[in-house]
Design a protein around this motif. Structure first.
Motif, PDB file in Angstrom:
ATOM      1  N   ALA A  73       1.771   1.767  -3.586  1.00  0.00           N
ATOM      2  CA  ALA A  73       0.610   2.190  -4.369  1.00  0.00           C
ATOM      3  C   ALA A  73       0.305   3.666  -4.127  1.00  0.00           C
TER       4      ALA A  73
ATOM      5  N   PRO B 225       3.704  -0.733 -11.410  1.00  0.00           N
ATOM      6  CA  PRO B 225       4.143  -1.690 -10.391  1.00  0.00           C
ATOM      7  C   PRO B 225       4.983  -2.801 -11.000  1.00  0.00           C
TER       8      PRO B 225
ATOM      9  N   ARG C 166       2.973   5.825  -5.888  1.00  0.00           N
ATOM     10  CA  ARG C 166       2.771   5.905  -7.348  1.00  0.00           C
ATOM     11  C   ARG C 166       1.627   6.848  -7.686  1.00  0.00           C
ATOM     12  N   HIS C 167       0.565   6.798  -6.900  1.00  0.00           N
ATOM     13  CA  HIS C 167      -0.576   7.686  -7.158  1.00  0.00           C
ATOM     14  C   HIS C 167      -0.197   9.144  -6.917  1.00  0.00           C
TER      15      HIS C 167
ATOM     16  N   GLU D  55       9.915  -3.104  -2.128  1.00  0.00           N
ATOM     17  CA  GLU D  55       8.990  -2.058  -1.696  1.00  0.00           C
ATOM     18  C   GLU D  55       8.966  -1.930  -0.178  1.00  0.00           C
TER      19      GLU D  55
ATOM     20  N   PRO E 131       0.812  -1.228   0.000  1.00  0.00           N
ATOM     21  CA  PRO E 131       0.000   0.000   0.000  1.00  0.00           C
ATOM     22  C   PRO E 131       0.841   1.271   0.000  1.00  0.00           C
TER      23      PRO E 131
END
Length: 472
Positions: free
Chosen positions: A115, A131, A118-119, A157, A112
């Protein structure tokens, strides 16, 4: 994949009018013409700053950079707190058995975090940071969990979470504090002078005597412009570090390799299907017709002899029959070379045994397969063995050869040994490089040991995990 610039328009046909350059062309709206001739929109805040530094503070990019840094300072402590709670609680509960679940959740905490990073990165850079994970299976949560814990991207990650929640967070926080303190001073002191108590003090100086009470409103626009130029490089550096931590701007190499293997497997399967179709067409079509011609010529020869026909006619028909027999034998050899029927019907051991029976040397075959490997592995192994035995006959001078093999875990292992002269060289044009390429096409490898004087040992390994699944 080469990209075509979005601002390049196709060449238009020359016009004969006196229309000034840059005017809208007939059939093209004004807005479309302006869009076609305009420069491409910057894809990142840093690119926008470099493209138009004087207009940059009036764009939305500084606000997006500020939002990027602000959200980083807000969510980073949450991730750090979650990691500490999961880690400490998991360690404490491990003796009673419940801690392993929490530690497994901690191992996946990087998912998470990545994620969210990246957003957020899309706010200041429109180039997506894809990813690096393999596609999730559709066999339930346990299979997904197992896959994620086994792939290296998950652990990368997780390791990247540490600098994001510590060093990067401090980096962002210091920048935001500098901006917020400057704005607070330039705005707060004049407001305090207007609406605050008469004895208010700012920076150990009475507000009524501070020069900021009048300079603040004048310096505020200048400071906002300075802040726009400050937060942008900071956000750009932060985004660049994020790309470096999560695999760079390009797609993950591991995912590319997986897709490359899959596409190569699809090509191999497609070629094999086509080979079988050609073999079936030749066997059921041309071969049967040629056999019919051979039989018809034989019957014609018998009829001519019974009728005491001219000897020349009988000789010609008999010659045509012999030619048809030779053509039929050659066609059968071609069909076996394309795809031997015995390989499909009876499997690799029988096909190799039949191959050995046709050779002028003694071939001992000991291939033990409790289950049949996948078709692609069987075909590749068969043709590698066929070429290897052909090389033994042509180049080694050996009078015998041995073929052994079987399943070793998830590998189909085949070994071809001869007691010939040795000295096999892949660069000498004996077809060994073709064997290496054929093995590599199905993900296998080929090992060769051939000292001068022999013996020569050719070792083939082809991964075929599906054979294990079929035996369970």
């Amino acid at each position: 994949m080469p990209m075509v610039p979005s601002n390049v328009a196709p060449p238009s046909a020359p016009t004969t009018g006196t229309q000034p350059e840059g005017a809208p062309q007939p059939g093209l709206g004004t807005s479309d013409a302006a869009e076609a001739g305009a420069a491409p929109s910057p894809r990142s805040a840093w690119a926008a700053l470099r493209a138009a530094p004087w207009r940059y503070p009036l764009t939305r990019w500084p606000w997006l950079c500020l939002l990027y840094l602000l959200t980083g300072t807000v969510i980073a402590p949450f991730w750090l707190f979650s990691a500490l709670v999961l880690g400490l609680t998991g360690i404490l509960l491990t003796p009673v058995g419940g801690g392993l679940v929490l530690l497994a959740i901690l191992a996946l905490l990087g998912l998470p975090v990545a994620a969210a990073e990246r957003h957020r990165l899309l706010w200041i850079d429109r180039e997506p940071l894809r990813p690096n994970h393999l596609p999730a299976p559709r066999r339930g949560m346990l299979a997904w969990w197992s896959l994620r814990l086994r792939e290296p991207a998950t652990w990368r990650e997780l390791v990247a979470t540490l600098p994001i929640t510590t060093l990067f967070w401090v980096f962002e926080l210091v920048t935001l504090i500098a901006v917020l303190v400057g704005v607070a001073c330039l705005v707060g002191v004049p407001l305090l002078a207007l609406f605050g108590p008469a004895d208010a003090v700012a920076f150990d100086v009475p507000v009524t005597e501070s020069p900021l009470r009048w300079l603040g409103p004048l310096l505020l626009p200048v400071f906002l412009v300075f802040s726009a130029y400050l937060v942008t490089p900071v956000a750009a550096i932060r985004g660049r570090l994020t790309r470096l931590l999560y695999g760079g701007a390009g797609p993950d190499l591991g995912a590319e390799l997986v897709e490359l293997r899959r596409s190569r497997a699809r090509l191999v399967d497609g070629f094999e299907v086509e080979r079988r179709r050609i073999e079936r067409d030749l066997h059921d079509g041309a071969q049967q017709r040629l056999l019919s011609v051979h039989l018809s010529l034989g019957m014609a020869t018998i009829a001519l002899e019974e009728e005491n026909a001219d000897g020349e006619a009988v000789r010609l028909v008999r010659g045509a029959q012999d030619a048809a027999r030779e053509a039929l034998a050659e066609l059968r050899a071609v069909v076996r070379g394309i795809h031997p029927r015995v390989l499909t019907d009876r499997g690799l051991p029988a096909a190799v045994a039949e191959l050995g029976d046709r050779l002028p040397i003694a071939v001992t075959v000991r291939i033990d397969l409790p289950v049949r490997p996948p078709a692609f592995a069987e075909v590749a192994a068969y043709f590698v063995v066929a070429e290897a035995l052909t090389n033994v006959v042509r180049h080694s001078g050996a009078s015998s050869a041995t073929v052994t093999g079987g399943l070793r875990g998830a590998l189909l292992v085949i070994t071809v040994t001869d007691e010939g002269d040795g000295g096999a060289d892949p660069t000498a044009g004996t077809g060994l490089q073709g064997l290496v390429d054929r093995a590599a096409a199905v993900g296998g490898r080929l090992l060769l040991a051939s000292p001068i004087g022999g013996p020569t040992v050719l070792h083939l390994e082809i991964p075929c995990p599906s054979s294990l699944e079929s035996s369970v």
